[in-house]
Write a protein that holds these residues in place. Structure first.
Motif, PDB file in Angstrom:
ATOM      1  N   LEU A  73      85.113 -54.600  37.343  1.00 57.68           N
ATOM      2  CA  LEU A  73      84.705 -54.492  38.746  1.00 57.68           C
ATOM      3  C   LEU A  73      85.913 -54.608  39.669  1.00 57.68           C
ATOM      4  N   GLN A  74      86.858 -55.457  39.323  1.00 59.55           N
ATOM      5  CA  GLN A  74      88.083 -55.570  40.123  1.00 59.55           C
ATOM      6  C   GLN A  74      88.853 -54.252  40.126  1.00 59.55           C
ATOM      7  N   LEU A  75      88.966 -53.619  38.966  1.00 59.89           N
ATOM      8  CA  LEU A  75      89.637 -52.312  38.897  1.00 59.89           C
ATOM      9  C   LEU A  75      88.893 -51.274  39.736  1.00 59.89           C
ATOM     10  N   ALA A  76      87.572 -51.255  39.620  1.00 57.89           N
ATOM     11  CA  ALA A  76      86.770 -50.295  40.381  1.00 57.89           C
ATOM     12  C   ALA A  76      86.954 -50.505  41.885  1.00 57.89           C
ATOM     13  N   GLY A  80      88.738 -48.024  44.610  1.00 54.45           N
ATOM     14  CA  GLY A  80      87.796 -47.545  45.609  1.00 54.45           C
ATOM     15  C   GLY A  80      86.602 -46.793  45.045  1.00 54.45           C
ATOM     16  N   VAL A  81      86.220 -47.098  43.810  1.00 50.39           N
ATOM     17  CA  VAL A  81      85.104 -46.385  43.194  1.00 50.39           C
ATOM     18  C   VAL A  81      83.954 -47.306  42.778  1.00 50.39           C
ATOM     19  N   ALA A  82      83.970 -48.541  43.223  1.00 54.13           N
ATOM     20  CA  ALA A  82      82.953 -49.513  42.795  1.00 54.13           C
ATOM     21  C   ALA A  82      81.541 -49.041  43.132  1.00 54.13           C
ATOM     22  N   GLU A  83      81.356 -48.415  44.270  1.00 56.80           N
ATOM     23  CA  GLU A  83      80.014 -47.965  44.647  1.00 56.80           C
ATOM     24  C   GLU A  83      79.549 -46.780  43.814  1.00 56.80           C
ATOM     25  N   LEU A  84      80.470 -46.119  43.139  1.00 57.39           N
ATOM     26  CA  LEU A  84      80.109 -44.991  42.278  1.00 57.39           C
ATOM     27  C   LEU A  84      79.710 -45.442  40.880  1.00 57.39           C
TER      28      LEU A  84
END
Length: 115
Positions: A73-76, A80-84
């Motif tokens: 989740l930190q990487l996402a 900037g892709v966590a919501e994806l």
């Protein structure tokens, strides 16, 4: 359910991706990627998950990830892709808040622009 391997780094991601399209097609209406086995991974896991998402959405299926390790989740978030990459059964913000240290939330880590 698609199960991610315990090691998913740049060195092995290319070997893992070819089976994704077929695996996504075999899922009914929802594609859930299980990331709970992940132990050693780099940003290549994001590329793999985003490819899963693209394939699922192109087939008209819902996509989510279960068993998301905090570092993933930190990487996402960093990319900037966590919501994806939604956590299975949780809204994106709930998924993100699950991994924040309680002190950050209590201290107002999400203050608005004016405060």
């Amino acid at each position: 359910m698609l199960t991610l391997p315990s090691v998913l780094t740049h060195a092995v991601a290319a070997e893992f991706v070819p089976g994704l399209k077929q695996a996504v097609r075999l899922q009914p209406t929802e594609v859930v990627a299980d990331a709970s086995a992940l132990q050693e991974f780099d940003s290549s896991v994001l590329a793999v998950l985003l490819e899963c998402r693209r394939e699922a959405l192109a087939a008209g299926k819902v996509f989510s990830v279960r068993g998301v390790p905090p570092r993933l989740l930190q990487l996402a978030n960093l990319y900037g892709v966590a919501e994806l990459i939604p956590c299975h059964g949780l809204r994106p913000l709930a998924c993100f808040l699950r991994f924040l240290p309680r002190a950050s939330v209590a201290a107002g880590a999400f203050q608005g622009a004016d405060g």
